[in-house]
Design a protein around this motif. Structure first.
Motif, PDB file in Angstrom:
ATOM      1  N   HIS A   3      45.263  45.626  24.938  1.00  0.00           N
ATOM      2  CA  HIS A   3      45.150  44.993  26.254  1.00  0.00           C
ATOM      3  C   HIS A   3      44.877  46.083  27.293  1.00  0.00           C
ATOM      4  N   ARG A   4      44.107  45.727  28.312  1.00  0.00           N
ATOM      5  CA  ARG A   4      43.884  46.640  29.434  1.00  0.00           C
ATOM      6  C   ARG A   4      44.162  45.869  30.722  1.00  0.00           C
ATOM      7  N   ILE A   5      45.165  46.334  31.440  1.00  0.00           N
ATOM      8  CA  ILE A   5      45.619  45.650  32.648  1.00  0.00           C
ATOM      9  C   ILE A   5      45.516  46.610  33.828  1.00  0.00           C
ATOM     10  N   LEU A   6      45.008  46.108  34.937  1.00  0.00           N
ATOM     11  CA  LEU A   6      45.024  46.858  36.195  1.00  0.00           C
ATOM     12  C   LEU A   6      46.042  46.202  37.108  1.00  0.00           C
TER      13      LEU A   6
ATOM     14  N   ARG B  38      34.421  43.094  37.343  1.00  0.00           N
ATOM     15  CA  ARG B  38      33.878  43.749  38.541  1.00  0.00           C
ATOM     16  C   ARG B  38      34.904  44.685  39.163  1.00  0.00           C
ATOM     17  N   VAL B  39      36.165  44.268  39.151  1.00  0.00           N
ATOM     18  CA  VAL B  39      37.229  45.112  39.710  1.00  0.00           C
ATOM     19  C   VAL B  39      37.373  46.399  38.898  1.00  0.00           C
ATOM     20  N   PHE B  40      37.348  46.290  37.570  1.00  0.00           N
ATOM     21  CA  PHE B  40      37.449  47.480  36.715  1.00  0.00           C
ATOM     22  C   PHE B  40      36.247  48.405  36.917  1.00  0.00           C
ATOM     23  N   ASN B  41      35.064  47.834  37.004  1.00  0.00           N
ATOM     24  CA  ASN B  41      33.861  48.654  37.225  1.00  0.00           C
ATOM     25  C   ASN B  41      33.912  49.366  38.571  1.00  0.00           C
ATOM     26  N   GLN B  42      34.457  48.686  39.565  1.00  0.00           N
ATOM     27  CA  GLN B  42      34.568  49.300  40.888  1.00  0.00           C
ATOM     28  C   GLN B  42      35.557  50.460  40.862  1.00  0.00           C
ATOM     29  N   LEU B  43      36.646  50.303  40.119  1.00  0.00           N
ATOM     30  CA  LEU B  43      37.618  51.398  39.977  1.00  0.00           C
ATOM     31  C   LEU B  43      36.982  52.583  39.258  1.00  0.00           C
ATOM     32  N   LYS B  44      36.239  52.314  38.205  1.00  0.00           N
ATOM     33  CA  LYS B  44      35.582  53.382  37.449  1.00  0.00           C
ATOM     34  C   LYS B  44      34.617  54.164  38.343  1.00  0.00           C
ATOM     35  N   LYS B  45      33.848  53.454  39.159  1.00  0.00           N
ATOM     36  CA  LYS B  45      32.893  54.118  40.060  1.00  0.00           C
ATOM     37  C   LYS B  45      33.607  54.933  41.132  1.00  0.00           C
ATOM     38  N   ALA B  46      34.701  54.354  41.679  1.00  0.00           N
ATOM     39  CA  ALA B  46      35.444  55.072  42.720  1.00  0.00           C
ATOM     40  C   ALA B  46      36.023  56.370  42.170  1.00  0.00           C
TER      41      ALA B  46
ATOM     42  N   LEU C 234      39.102  52.224  50.112  1.00  0.00           N
ATOM     43  CA  LEU C 234      37.980  51.287  50.039  1.00  0.00           C
ATOM     44  C   LEU C 234      38.087  50.419  48.790  1.00  0.00           C
ATOM     45  N   PHE C 235      38.500  51.018  47.666  1.00  0.00           N
ATOM     46  CA  PHE C 235      38.640  50.254  46.437  1.00  0.00           C
ATOM     47  C   PHE C 235      39.700  49.172  46.589  1.00  0.00           C
ATOM     48  N   ILE C 236      40.891  49.539  47.061  1.00  0.00           N
ATOM     49  CA  ILE C 236      41.981  48.566  47.199  1.00  0.00           C
ATOM     50  C   ILE C 236      41.605  47.480  48.208  1.00  0.00           C
ATOM     51  N   ASN C 237      41.046  47.897  49.335  1.00  0.00           N
ATOM     52  CA  ASN C 237      40.647  46.939  50.365  1.00  0.00           C
ATOM     53  C   ASN C 237      39.585  45.965  49.834  1.00  0.00           C
ATOM     54  N   ASN C 238      38.625  46.509  49.082  1.00  0.00           N
ATOM     55  CA  ASN C 238      37.568  45.659  48.526  1.00  0.00           C
ATOM     56  C   ASN C 238      38.096  44.697  47.474  1.00  0.00           C
ATOM     57  N   CYS C 239      39.123  45.106  46.725  1.00  0.00           N
ATOM     58  CA  CYS C 239      39.726  44.195  45.750  1.00  0.00           C
ATOM     59  C   CYS C 239      40.300  42.963  46.442  1.00  0.00           C
ATOM     60  N   VAL C 240      41.000  43.176  47.551  1.00  0.00           N
ATOM     61  CA  VAL C 240      41.554  42.045  48.298  1.00  0.00           C
ATOM     62  C   VAL C 240      40.428  41.180  48.850  1.00  0.00           C
ATOM     63  N   ASN C 241      39.387  41.826  49.372  1.00  0.00           N
ATOM     64  CA  ASN C 241      38.256  41.065  49.915  1.00  0.00           C
ATOM     65  C   ASN C 241      37.557  40.245  48.841  1.00  0.00           C
ATOM     66  N   LYS C 242      37.366  40.837  47.663  1.00  0.00           N
ATOM     67  CA  LYS C 242      36.720  40.109  46.563  1.00  0.00           C
ATOM     68  C   LYS C 242      37.533  38.876  46.188  1.00  0.00           C
ATOM     69  N   TYR C 243      38.845  39.070  46.085  1.00  0.00           N
ATOM     70  CA  TYR C 243      39.700  37.938  45.714  1.00  0.00           C
ATOM     71  C   TYR C 243      39.662  36.864  46.802  1.00  0.00           C
TER      72      TYR C 243
END
Length: 305
Positions: free
Chosen positions: A101-104, A148-156, A171-180
């Motif tokens: 399992h892989r959990i963020l 998408r969230v995992f890919n965004q973390l990898k890029k960041a 930006l990553f954390i803020n964008n995660c909330v915005n995406k949701y």
């Protein structure tokens, strides 16, 4: 868990099953009887990011306490599932099934997260309502944005450096909330659209029940720009019965009304409500009301619905 062994790891010493190493994270390996867990953690002023890999031979039972009210974003890569939740202070128990399992997990700083949510309409009610029931845990709907969230973390992690990591992970954390939040908004827009579709379909059926057009499902689906399956689903949600059953119900009630208020013969009424043959009207009428239309006036009994 019977025995627990903890070991700090470097970026280069992560095991093979940890295929998403984060350069900016502190890594820890936890070995238990059931298998291994790798936790990569990034501390930030608006939240703690944890990427957790499980490689388990058997189900793992985890007990963990929360000493203060907490907000989380949880993303499960293999299920492509992402949700936001609130948990009051309490002792919690979780079972992780055997396998990989892989959990963020993002554990938000509460003050920042609440202020963030108050600016987002579909999350504002979520945090505002907690003031009335802070002891009740709340889990918002899950959406398929985990990949998408995992890919965004990898890029960041790949592009940042020590000088810029505060900005990049913010930006990553803020964008995660915005995406949701965008998914929540999309769900409400879709729900509202479905309501408008339901109203339009009900109006059309009520106005055209005597016409053959209401029996043409492909034509109706094309008119409302939906699939036949979606049309059937909306109709059942709107009427509580299948679309064809609703058409029959309206026709029969219209026929009953004409029997009660006019002197029209049965064969004439049947044509006005969409039946070409009086036989089929009489058969449906008796099945629905328990008495044939031709004998209703003589019986003086009001048919049951």
């Amino acid at each position: 868990m019977h025995s627990v062994k903890t070991e700090n790891l470097t970026f280069d010493s992560l095991p093979d099953f940890c295929t998403m190493p984060l350069r900016m994270a502190k890594a820890q390996k936890i070995t238990v009887d059931e298998g291994q867990i790798i936790i990569q953690s990034i501390e930030h002023f608006v939240g703690k990011i944890q990427l957790i890999d499980f490689c388990l031979r058997a189900n793992l039972h985890i007990d963990f306490p929360l000493t203060e009210a907490s907000f989380f974003l949880s993303a499960d890569l293999y299920r492509n599932s992402c949700f936001i939740s609130y948990r009051p202070p309490e002792q919690y128990h979780k079972i992780v099934t055997a396998g990989k399992h892989r959990i963020l997990l993002i554990h938000f700083k509460s003050d920042w997260f609440v202020q963030k949510c108050l600016k987002l309409p579909d999350l504002k009610n979520f945090v505002s309502n907690l003031a009335y029931r802070p002891e009740v845990p709340v889990t918002l709907p899950a959406y398929g944005i985990a990949e998408r969230v995992f890919n965004q973390l990898k890029k960041a992690d790949a592009k940042t450096c020590f000088q810029n990591q505060d900005k990049d992970f913010f930006l990553f954390i803020n964008n995660c909330v915005n995406k949701y939040h965008n998914k929540l908004v999309s769900r409400h827009i879709t729900s509202l659209h479905h309501q408008h579709q339901a109203i339009a379909i009900a109006k059309f059926i009520a106005e055209n029940y005597a016409s053959d057009v209401v029996e043409d499902l492909p034509g109706l689906a094309a008119k409302f720009m939906v699939s036949e399956r979606h049309l059937a689903r909306i109709a059942r949600m709107t009427f509580g019965i299948p679309l064809h059953s609703q058409v029959i119900k309206i026709r029969l009630h219209s026929g009953l009304y004409q029997l009660m208020t006019t002197d029209k013969p049965v064969h004439e009424i049947s044509r006005t409500i969409g039946y070409r043959e009086p036989y089929y009207f009489s058969k449906a009428f008796k099945k629905h009301f328990g008495i044939p239309p031709g004998g209703w006036k003589n019986s003086k009994i009001l048919p049951s619905d």
